[in-house]
Design a protein around this motif. Structure first.
Motif, PDB file in Angstrom:
ATOM      1  N   ARG A 164     -87.513  15.736  25.016  1.00  0.00           N
ATOM      2  CA  ARG A 164     -88.653  14.647  25.068  1.00  0.00           C
ATOM      3  C   ARG A 164     -90.134  14.659  25.984  1.00  0.00           C
ATOM      4  O   ARG A 164     -89.291  14.684  27.184  1.00  0.00           O
ATOM      5  CB  ARG A 164     -88.404  13.285  25.047  1.00  0.00           C
ATOM      6  N   PRO A 165     -90.872  14.714  25.687  1.00  0.00           N
ATOM      7  CA  PRO A 165     -92.048  14.909  26.618  1.00  0.00           C
ATOM      8  C   PRO A 165     -91.732  14.132  27.990  1.00  0.00           C
ATOM      9  O   PRO A 165     -91.287  12.860  27.876  1.00  0.00           O
ATOM     10  CB  PRO A 165     -93.390  14.723  26.316  1.00  0.00           C
ATOM     11  N   ARG A 166     -92.239  14.559  29.130  1.00  0.00           N
ATOM     12  CA  ARG A 166     -91.798  13.535  30.387  1.00  0.00           C
ATOM     13  C   ARG A 166     -93.072  12.177  30.267  1.00  0.00           C
ATOM     14  O   ARG A 166     -93.547  12.371  29.429  1.00  0.00           O
ATOM     15  CB  ARG A 166     -92.215  13.980  31.504  1.00  0.00           C
ATOM     16  N   ARG A 167     -92.059  11.012  30.440  1.00  0.00           N
ATOM     17  CA  ARG A 167     -92.815   9.829  30.473  1.00  0.00           C
ATOM     18  C   ARG A 167     -93.336   9.553  32.060  1.00  0.00           C
ATOM     19  O   ARG A 167     -91.971   9.592  32.689  1.00  0.00           O
ATOM     20  CB  ARG A 167     -92.301   8.562  30.055  1.00  0.00           C
ATOM     21  N   ASN A 168     -94.332   9.201  31.521  1.00  0.00           N
ATOM     22  CA  ASN A 168     -94.690   8.247  33.800  1.00  0.00           C
ATOM     23  C   ASN A 168     -94.710   7.068  32.746  1.00  0.00           C
ATOM     24  O   ASN A 168     -95.548   6.156  32.109  1.00  0.00           O
ATOM     25  CB  ASN A 168     -95.959   8.427  33.819  1.00  0.00           C
ATOM     26  N   HIS A 169     -93.903   6.077  34.174  1.00  0.00           N
ATOM     27  CA  HIS A 169     -93.895   4.111  33.141  1.00  0.00           C
ATOM     28  C   HIS A 169     -94.624   3.696  34.370  1.00  0.00           C
ATOM     29  O   HIS A 169     -94.840   3.775  35.492  1.00  0.00           O
ATOM     30  CB  HIS A 169     -92.603   3.620  33.524  1.00  0.00           C
TER      31      HIS A 169
END
Length: 44
Positions: free
Chosen positions: A4-9
């Motif tokens: 999964r691509p890295r997510r920024n919250h």
């Protein structure tokens, strides 16, 4: 299996998850599943 691509919250999302964890109405596992994050991220 693809990663999964890295997510920024956003800070607002982080605050919402943190407040839910502090309330203690649900377990970390339940919160992690609800917000689609790893339980270790909630602890941090």
């Amino acid at each position: 299996m693809s990663k999964r691509p890295r997510r920024n919250h956003s800070p607002a999302f982080k605050a919402k998850v943190a407040l839910a964890a502090i309330k203690g109405e649900k377990t970390l596992g339940e919160l992690a599943q609800q917000y689609d994050v790893h339980p270790n991220l909630i602890n941090q």
